[in-house]
Design a protein around this motif. Sequence first.
Motif, PDB file in Angstrom:
ATOM      1  N   UNK A 165       0.889  -1.591   0.099  1.00 32.73           N
ATOM      2  CA  UNK A 165      -0.123  -0.288  -0.346  1.00 32.73           C
ATOM      3  C   UNK A 165       0.711   1.216  -0.453  1.00 32.73           C
ATOM      4  N   UNK A 166       0.675   2.606  -1.111  1.00 31.23           N
ATOM      5  CA  UNK A 166       1.562   3.750  -0.610  1.00 31.23           C
ATOM      6  C   UNK A 166       1.101   4.050   1.007  1.00 31.23           C
ATOM      7  N   UNK A 169      -3.325  -7.745   1.645  1.00 30.84           N
ATOM      8  CA  UNK A 169      -3.620  -8.093   0.543  1.00 30.84           C
ATOM      9  C   UNK A 169      -2.878  -8.203  -0.851  1.00 30.84           C
ATOM     10  N   UNK A 170      -1.813  -8.153  -0.116  1.00 30.67           N
ATOM     11  CA  UNK A 170      -0.070  -8.379  -1.630  1.00 30.67           C
ATOM     12  C   UNK A 170       0.125  -9.235  -1.154  1.00 30.67           C
ATOM     13  N   UNK A 171       0.088  -9.739   0.026  1.00 31.28           N
ATOM     14  CA  UNK A 171       0.761 -10.791   0.326  1.00 31.28           C
ATOM     15  C   UNK A 171       0.557 -12.379   0.137  1.00 31.28           C
ATOM     16  N   UNK A 181       3.489 -15.534   2.816  1.00 32.80           N
ATOM     17  CA  UNK A 181       4.396 -14.380   2.824  1.00 32.80           C
ATOM     18  C   UNK A 181       5.575 -13.785   1.727  1.00 32.80           C
ATOM     19  N   UNK A 182       4.900 -13.712  -0.064  1.00 26.05           N
ATOM     20  CA  UNK A 182       5.297 -13.955  -0.807  1.00 26.05           C
ATOM     21  C   UNK A 182       4.520 -12.446  -1.433  1.00 26.05           C
ATOM     22  N   UNK A 183       4.809 -11.776  -1.835  1.00 26.46           N
ATOM     23  CA  UNK A 183       4.297 -10.814  -2.788  1.00 26.46           C
ATOM     24  C   UNK A 183       3.633 -10.675  -4.056  1.00 26.46           C
TER      25      UNK A 183
END
Length: 114
Positions: free
Chosen positions: A28-29, A105-107, A111-113
Amino acid sequence: MSDEHDTLFDPRLVLQVNRQPLQRPGAPHLVRASTVGGPDLPGDRRVYLSVDLLERCLAVAKTSPTGRAMLVHAGVRVDLYAEDGHTYEVWTLIGVGPKPEPAPAWMNALGVPR
């Protein structure tokens, strides 16, 4: 109380704000990063963490996919003490928790993007 006691917690003395923080790809930004206190700012500030609290946080963090515990509705209570002509602040973290941090949400589950 003297002026010195009134100004120890002056935000201008303990707060540093980075309005252009480094961004992590896929995360996230990050809008702003703020540092309150720390070794580069004047004043005697302390945080005491008990063994019980540390063990509880560690146990909760171990159940999280990110390996971290979090406090929600977090804040800091600042108590000012004076002893033998020296003043110092004791900062106490307050909030609800600790709770396991959910995976962002991005993982993915490992635990990996994504």
